[in-house]
Scaffold this motif. Structure first.
Motif, PDB file in Angstrom:
ATOM      1  N   ASN A  14       0.831  -1.190   0.000  1.00  0.00           N
ATOM      2  CA  ASN A  14       0.000   0.000   0.000  1.00  0.00           C
ATOM      3  C   ASN A  14       0.873   1.251   0.000  1.00  0.00           C
ATOM      4  N   ALA A  15       0.787   2.038  -1.071  1.00  0.00           N
ATOM      5  CA  ALA A  15       1.579   3.262  -1.137  1.00  0.00           C
ATOM      6  C   ALA A  15       1.188   4.229  -0.034  1.00  0.00           C
ATOM      7  N   GLY A  16      -0.093   4.219   0.349  1.00  0.00           N
ATOM      8  CA  GLY A  16      -0.534   5.086   1.441  1.00  0.00           C
ATOM      9  C   GLY A  16       0.168   4.759   2.742  1.00  0.00           C
ATOM     10  N   ALA A  57       3.361  10.555  -5.684  1.00  0.00           N
ATOM     11  CA  ALA A  57       3.245  10.943  -7.088  1.00  0.00           C
ATOM     12  C   ALA A  57       3.398   9.747  -8.007  1.00  0.00           C
ATOM     13  N   ARG A  58       4.344   8.847  -7.690  1.00  0.00           N
ATOM     14  CA  ARG A  58       4.536   7.656  -8.506  1.00  0.00           C
ATOM     15  C   ARG A  58       3.311   6.761  -8.461  1.00  0.00           C
ATOM     16  N   ALA A  59       2.732   6.585  -7.275  1.00  0.00           N
ATOM     17  CA  ALA A  59       1.538   5.748  -7.154  1.00  0.00           C
ATOM     18  C   ALA A  59       0.377   6.331  -7.948  1.00  0.00           C
ATOM     19  N   MET A  60       0.225   7.654  -7.910  1.00  0.00           N
ATOM     20  CA  MET A  60      -0.865   8.296  -8.655  1.00  0.00           C
ATOM     21  C   MET A  60      -0.646   8.176 -10.160  1.00  0.00           C
ATOM     22  N   SER A  61       0.608   8.307 -10.605  1.00  0.00           N
ATOM     23  CA  SER A  61       0.872   8.191 -12.042  1.00  0.00           C
ATOM     24  C   SER A  61       0.619   6.779 -12.539  1.00  0.00           C
ATOM     25  N   VAL A  97      11.457  -0.832  -7.739  1.00  0.00           N
ATOM     26  CA  VAL A  97      11.696   0.461  -7.123  1.00  0.00           C
ATOM     27  C   VAL A  97      10.477   1.337  -7.285  1.00  0.00           C
ATOM     28  N   LEU A  98      10.023   1.946  -6.194  1.00  0.00           N
ATOM     29  CA  LEU A  98       8.833   2.758  -6.223  1.00  0.00           C
ATOM     30  C   LEU A  98       9.099   4.169  -6.685  1.00  0.00           C
ATOM     31  N   VAL A  99      10.314   4.673  -6.477  1.00  0.00           N
ATOM     32  CA  VAL A  99      10.637   6.041  -6.861  1.00  0.00           C
ATOM     33  C   VAL A  99      11.885   6.037  -7.712  1.00  0.00           C
TER      34      VAL A  99
END
Length: 311
Positions: A209-211, A282-286, A309-311
């Motif tokens: 979960n990115a949140g 921002a990455r999760a939203m994109s 990698v998440l970012v």
């Protein structure tokens, strides 16, 4: 995975201790102790050999490999600045320089090394039989299960916060300043928990979960910032070792030196975690937007470059 970096850090335990107190008239110099330089050289050689072999075999994957090489080089350069350059010895005389060393290790070098994911590259420095054996060991349950537990986001966030606050308690910090062994333990705790923390924040599975990651990063920003703020607004020095040194070479009183150290932890430290949280969000939203778009496909919904990698 970052566990090979952790093993290299463990092998370099003596390197994380400070030297004994320096005479005030001598300027800080480079720390060329083999216990510091040899592990750094070993890590660089393993990565360089593996990277060159992989790059010769790579085609379309070269940009991603080049990116990982740049991240690793930057992380190792920051380790050298923190542990080998005159900054290391300057921390013996100034709490602010000591804090800067910690911030470079925990907030810059550690995430850069984690993002470079050096294990797969370093494995290519070994002969094929050794590479297969090490790779199989890394994929085994007895390595993967504890690694997943150690890099669970909430767990590693709370552990790092506890380590940060406990080691800055006056009794424990003075213990570390008075003993090379305890100073090594303190620095090792800081660096290991930072590597585990950034591994949880930056290299988790897609289902994570990115949140939750964003929440952990903002929580860490608040916790570390609060400790820095308490230091910055304190009217008396916390640590007897630095207080006994009197004026720093930069002309700061022990109170002012501690206040500057607190500001370094509070403002730059808080900003790093806040910026990382915004980048992950921002990455999760994109990715969500790309997956929901009319032209989205399984190939388009994945991030280019390294898949973990998440970012």
């Amino acid at each position: 995975m970052a566990w090979l970096v952790l093993l290299l850090v463990l092998a370099a335990t003596p390197a994380l201790a400070h030297p004994s107190a320096l005479p005030p008239e001598a300027g800080p110099g480079w720390t060329l102790d083999p216990s510091i330089t040899l592990p750094i050289i070993l890590a660089v050689v393993l990565f360089a050999v593996g990277w060159s072999r992989l790059r010769r075999r790579s085609g379309q994957g070269r940009p991603g490999l080049d990116r990982r090489g740049a991240l690793f080089a930057a992380g190792m350069l920051l380790l050298i600045v923190a542990l080998v350059s005159p900054l290391h010895e300057a921390g013996e005389r100034s709490f602010a320089f000591h804090m800067l060393e910690h911030e470079l290790l925990m907030l810059v070098a550690a995430p850069l090394l984690v993002l470079s994911r050096p294990l797969a590259v370093m494995l290519w420095a070994f002969p094929s039989p050794a590479r297969r054996g090490l790779g199989g060991a890394g994929r085994s349950g007895w390595v993967q299960r504890p690694w997943r537990a150690l890099t669970e986001p909430i767990t590693t966030t709370l552990v790092q916060a506890a380590v940060l606050w406990l080691w800055h308690a006056p009794s424990l910090f003075d213990l570390a300043l008075g003993s090379e062994v305890w100073h090594a333990v303190q620095h090792l705790c800081f660096l290991l928990t930072a590597l585990l923390f950034w591994s949880a924040m930056l290299t988790g599975e897609r289902r994570r979960n990115a949140g939750l990651i964003v929440g952990c990063l903002f929580f860490t920003s608040i916790v570390s910032g609060a400790l820095g703020a308490v230091m910055a607004f304190s009217s008396s020095p916390w640590y007897a070792r630095y207080a006994a040194l009197g004026m720093t070479p930069q002309g700061l009183t022990p109170d002012e030196d501690q206040q500057l150290a607190g500001l370094l932890m509070w403002i730059p430290g808080g900003l790093v975690h806040a910026v990382a949280a915004l980048a992950v969000l921002a990455r999760a939203m994109s990715l969500t937007g790309a997956a929901a778009g009319p032209s989205a496909s399984p190939g388009h919904s994945r991030e280019s470059g390294d898949p973990g990698v998440l970012v």
